[in-house]
Design a protein around this motif. Sequence first.
Motif, short mmCIF file in Angstrom:
data_model
loop_
_atom_site.label_atom_id
_atom_site.label_comp_id
_atom_site.label_asym_id
_atom_site.label_seq_id
_atom_site.Cartn_x
_atom_site.Cartn_y
_atom_site.Cartn_z
N HIS A 276 1.41 3.98 1.90
CA HIS A 276 1.99 4.74 3.03
C HIS A 276 3.51 4.84 2.91
N ASP B 188 5.93 4.69 4.90
CA ASP B 188 6.78 3.68 5.56
C ASP B 188 6.76 2.34 4.81
N HIS B 189 6.03 2.31 3.67
CA HIS B 189 5.99 1.10 2.83
C HIS B 189 6.52 1.34 1.42
N HIS C 114 0.84 -1.20 0.00
CA HIS C 114 0.00 0.00 0.00
C HIS C 114 0.88 1.24 0.00
N HIS D 227 -7.42 -0.67 5.85
CA HIS D 227 -6.36 0.24 6.31
C HIS D 227 -6.18 1.36 5.28
N ASP E 208 -0.13 -3.97 6.25
CA ASP E 208 -0.76 -3.44 7.46
C ASP E 208 -2.23 -3.88 7.56
ZN ZN Z 1 0.17 1.62 6.60
#
Ligand code: ZN
Length: 242
Positions: A59, A61-62, A57, A115, A134
């Motif tokens: 985000h 941090d990904h 996804h 999420h 997540d």
């Molecule tokens: Zn996330």
Amino acid sequence: MSDIQIEIFPCLSDNYGMLIHDPQSGRTACIDTPDGAEIARQCEQRGWRLTEIWNTHWHPDHTGGNAALAKQYDLTIYGPAYIEGRIPGLQKGLTEGDTFQFGQHDVHIFHTPGHTDEHIIYHVPEANAAFVGDTIFVMGCGKLFEGTPEQMHQSLSKIMALPDETKLYCAHEYTLSNAKFAIHVDPENERLKEAIDAAKAKREAGLPTVPTTVAAERATNPFVTAGNAIELGRRRALKDSF
Ligand code: ZN
Ligand code: FE
């Protein structure tokens, strides 16, 4: 069984970086890119050349390391195709039911909104592994930033429909904090108590609690044992202010 290798290592404050390597074809994928430099270092250390990124996804941090890794390696970026422009450098857009080959091995894609709207997970049956981003955590689930309890309930149901022994590679080490809430809503659950003790021992030894399994989460995860979307939504709201 296959000779696929999976490695997991801490990144940022509580993310996990993950590598999956197929010795036959020489292919190596990282699942998400929490820290491009650390992922590159982990590859070098093993003599693996990164051939692809599998994003779950959007985000940061990904996906934060996508650009740097794409510069450093001749690689292909796989990720969710549901919302255009969300995944930096996306080359192979994936949706529910898609399958692609990782060397000789099949990778199956499931759409798991909740999420985020576009979230996908990667199931590699021959490695007995699913990379769940997540969506589900050990004794927890992702916050509903974009989706509804109904969507998350459906997404968790897809994961619970995988074979019992499937290893679930969650993207964060949230287990001990999740455990406090889990035992609060499910205080009589003996399997949960055992799982919490085991997780504490792992963390004290400096080990990750990831991966978990489908069977373990079915017995202990409060968002799975919720049983329906309404109860999941109630528990999710409760946990957000816990
Ligand atoms: Zn996330
Ligand atoms: Fe995350």
